[in-house]
Write a protein that holds these residues in place. Sequence first.
Motif, PDB file in Angstrom:
ATOM      1  N   UNK A 294       0.815  -1.208   0.000  1.00  0.00           N
ATOM      2  CA  UNK A 294       0.000   0.000   0.000  1.00  0.00           C
ATOM      3  C   UNK A 294       0.854   1.265   0.000  1.00  0.00           C
ATOM      4  N   UNK A 295       2.164   1.107   0.112  1.00  0.00           N
ATOM      5  CA  UNK A 295       3.040   2.256   0.196  1.00  0.00           C
ATOM      6  C   UNK A 295       3.000   2.886   1.584  1.00  0.00           C
ATOM      7  N   UNK A 296       3.840   3.874   1.800  1.00  0.00           N
ATOM      8  CA  UNK A 296       3.907   4.510   3.121  1.00  0.00           C
ATOM      9  C   UNK A 296       3.517   5.979   3.092  1.00  0.00           C
ATOM     10  N   UNK A 297       3.028   6.456   1.969  1.00  0.00           N
ATOM     11  CA  UNK A 297       2.598   7.854   1.901  1.00  0.00           C
ATOM     12  C   UNK A 297       1.478   8.126   2.898  1.00  0.00           C
ATOM     13  N   UNK A 298       1.629   9.201   3.677  1.00  0.00           N
ATOM     14  CA  UNK A 298       0.621   9.549   4.668  1.00  0.00           C
ATOM     15  C   UNK A 298       0.813   8.890   6.018  1.00  0.00           C
ATOM     16  N   UNK A 299       1.778   7.954   6.126  1.00  0.00           N
ATOM     17  CA  UNK A 299       2.029   7.296   7.407  1.00  0.00           C
ATOM     18  C   UNK A 299       2.760   8.227   8.356  1.00  0.00           C
ATOM     19  N   UNK A 300       2.438   8.164   9.644  1.00  0.00           N
ATOM     20  CA  UNK A 300       3.146   8.950  10.643  1.00  0.00           C
ATOM     21  C   UNK A 300       4.524   8.355  10.897  1.00  0.00           C
ATOM     22  N   UNK A 301       5.502   9.225  11.102  1.00  0.00           N
ATOM     23  CA  UNK A 301       6.860   8.762  11.373  1.00  0.00           C
ATOM     24  C   UNK A 301       7.472   9.597  12.483  1.00  0.00           C
ATOM     25  N   UNK A 302       8.595   9.122  13.005  1.00  0.00           N
ATOM     26  CA  UNK A 302       9.295   9.773  14.111  1.00  0.00           C
ATOM     27  C   UNK A 302      10.566  10.424  13.570  1.00  0.00           C
ATOM     28  N   UNK A 303      10.584  11.741  13.537  1.00  0.00           N
ATOM     29  CA  UNK A 303      11.716  12.455  12.939  1.00  0.00           C
ATOM     30  C   UNK A 303      12.995  12.356  13.763  1.00  0.00           C
ATOM     31  N   UNK A 304      12.893  11.964  15.023  1.00  0.00           N
ATOM     32  CA  UNK A 304      14.076  11.878  15.885  1.00  0.00           C
ATOM     33  C   UNK A 304      14.619  10.457  16.000  1.00  0.00           C
ATOM     34  N   UNK A 305      13.951   9.497  15.374  1.00  0.00           N
ATOM     35  CA  UNK A 305      14.363   8.100  15.490  1.00  0.00           C
ATOM     36  C   UNK A 305      15.235   7.681  14.307  1.00  0.00           C
ATOM     37  N   UNK A 306      16.212   6.837  14.602  1.00  0.00           N
ATOM     38  CA  UNK A 306      17.051   6.246  13.573  1.00  0.00           C
ATOM     39  C   UNK A 306      16.624   4.811  13.264  1.00  0.00           C
ATOM     40  N   UNK A 307      15.546   4.369  13.891  1.00  0.00           N
ATOM     41  CA  UNK A 307      15.071   2.999  13.717  1.00  0.00           C
ATOM     42  C   UNK A 307      14.076   2.866  12.588  1.00  0.00           C
ATOM     43  N   UNK A 308      13.360   1.738  12.591  1.00  0.00           N
ATOM     44  CA  UNK A 308      12.432   1.456  11.497  1.00  0.00           C
ATOM     45  C   UNK A 308      11.265   2.430  11.466  1.00  0.00           C
ATOM     46  N   UNK A 309      10.955   3.091  12.603  1.00  0.00           N
ATOM     47  CA  UNK A 309       9.872   4.060  12.630  1.00  0.00           C
ATOM     48  C   UNK A 309      10.341   5.471  12.293  1.00  0.00           C
ATOM     49  N   UNK A 310      11.639   5.639  12.054  1.00  0.00           N
ATOM     50  CA  UNK A 310      12.191   6.946  11.699  1.00  0.00           C
ATOM     51  C   UNK A 310      11.723   7.392  10.331  1.00  0.00           C
ATOM     52  N   UNK A 311      11.626   8.687  10.149  1.00  0.00           N
ATOM     53  CA  UNK A 311      11.104   9.224   8.896  1.00  0.00           C
ATOM     54  C   UNK A 311      11.969   8.856   7.696  1.00  0.00           C
ATOM     55  N   UNK A 312      13.269   8.735   7.890  1.00  0.00           N
ATOM     56  CA  UNK A 312      14.153   8.413   6.770  1.00  0.00           C
ATOM     57  C   UNK A 312      13.840   7.021   6.219  1.00  0.00           C
ATOM     58  N   UNK A 313      13.709   6.043   7.103  1.00  0.00           N
ATOM     59  CA  UNK A 313      13.429   4.675   6.657  1.00  0.00           C
ATOM     60  C   UNK A 313      11.970   4.487   6.262  1.00  0.00           C
ATOM     61  N   UNK A 314      11.056   4.936   7.109  1.00  0.00           N
ATOM     62  CA  UNK A 314       9.640   4.701   6.855  1.00  0.00           C
ATOM     63  C   UNK A 314       9.166   5.415   5.593  1.00  0.00           C
ATOM     64  N   UNK A 315       9.720   6.588   5.341  1.00  0.00           N
ATOM     65  CA  UNK A 315       9.312   7.364   4.165  1.00  0.00           C
ATOM     66  C   UNK A 315      10.150   7.041   2.929  1.00  0.00           C
ATOM     67  N   UNK A 316      11.067   6.091   3.057  1.00  0.00           N
ATOM     68  CA  UNK A 316      11.863   5.604   1.927  1.00  0.00           C
ATOM     69  C   UNK A 316      12.650   6.718   1.252  1.00  0.00           C
ATOM     70  N   UNK A 317      13.092   7.717   2.047  1.00  0.00           N
ATOM     71  CA  UNK A 317      13.904   8.792   1.497  1.00  0.00           C
ATOM     72  C   UNK A 317      13.121   9.850   0.744  1.00  0.00           C
ATOM     73  N   UNK A 318      11.795   9.784   0.724  1.00  0.00           N
ATOM     74  CA  UNK A 318      10.980  10.755  -0.013  1.00  0.00           C
ATOM     75  C   UNK A 318      10.780  12.052   0.767  1.00  0.00           C
ATOM     76  N   UNK A 319      11.153  12.060   2.030  1.00  0.00           N
ATOM     77  CA  UNK A 319      10.916  13.226   2.861  1.00  0.00           C
ATOM     78  C   UNK A 319       9.575  13.132   3.577  1.00  0.00           C
ATOM     79  N   UNK A 320       9.314  14.121   4.416  1.00  0.00           N
ATOM     80  CA  UNK A 320       8.086  14.091   5.198  1.00  0.00           C
ATOM     81  C   UNK A 320       7.604  15.515   5.464  1.00  0.00           C
TER      82      UNK A 320
END
Length: 356
Positions: A294-320
């Motif tokens: 379903x993709x991850x667009x619109x999913x909430x992410x954690x901008x301070x996390x370096x883990x799987x819930x971090x914006x960099x990984x969860x958003x696949x580098x597209x930004x947030x």
Amino acid sequence: MEMRLVLVAICLLLVTPIAGSFWTVGNQVVMDPMLICKKTRRLKGKTADICRKEPSLLKEIAKGVQVGTKECQYQFRNRRWNCTTMRRSLRKILLRDTRETGFVNAITAAGVTYAVTRACTMGHLVECSCDKMTSKGNRLDKLTRTVEMEKSLPTEGDWEWGGCGDNVKFGFKKSRDFMDAPYRKRSDIKTLVKLHNNNAGRLAIRDYMSTECKCHGLSGSCTVRTCWRKMPAFRDVGNRLKESFDGAAKVIPSNDGHSFITEGPTIKPPDRFDLIYSEDSPDFCKPNRKTGSLGTQGRRCNSTSQGVDGCELLCCGRGYDTRVVKEKISCECRFRWCCEVTCNTCLVKKTVNTCR
């Protein structure tokens, strides 16, 4: 409604060999799972027997599927694939043979085992009861006497089996009968993987039972203890299977056509508790009808996390995108005699990050 869809989809996979392909799921998935069992002309063996003769058990099986689904959603709540129950996604996931498919199968088998075993203990099924072990009879057999069990047995003082323990043997058997029976005569790689993961899910309960004891004696002296077996908390089961998911091994068919081997010679052969898969997972970054992503667009992410819930990984580098929202919370709570707690409702500002 969402939970109902996942029950239907999983039950269809378990019991409905639709024309064209054994693994194909029909388009009519918006059905009550009980209706599937009413069409018993397509069903055979132990699955059909449960559908026709054990309606109460079937209800507990449906509850077990819900238990497994909720735990799956908890374990993957912060990952790109979040164990969604949306029909168009789940149907495609279950038709593949990825790590995610393996976890869904394992946690579902565990959920069914857990729900049926608990129903026995609570006296909700006439087919079974709790496990009334005694010091003279009904001793633990070799199948259920594990290393973990040996560690949990009392080592000091006098004790004896008693009380009303969890009848995991019955729950294990019924989960296997319902979930495995339609596939027993097949030996293709997808079937072998499915049966292995189903069993790994059940073992995550059966082989991790704990021993609980109650003291008997004057003034709580605990001169004698009565002990019984208890299932682990289902959250512990989910955590254990999630660890197996993270370390899952990729397998390929062996030359004999009836078993599997690891894809690479340096990979440790999986044991009964490990999860396995035969297809690589998609990245789940963008919507894909073929894979169920379903993709991850619109999913909430954690901008301070370096883990799987971090914006960099969860958003696949597209930004947030970042926005400030107001949420209502209970605040300024007071205790009033007797016995009431009253709270005000406060608005608080919260920063929310969502994937682009």
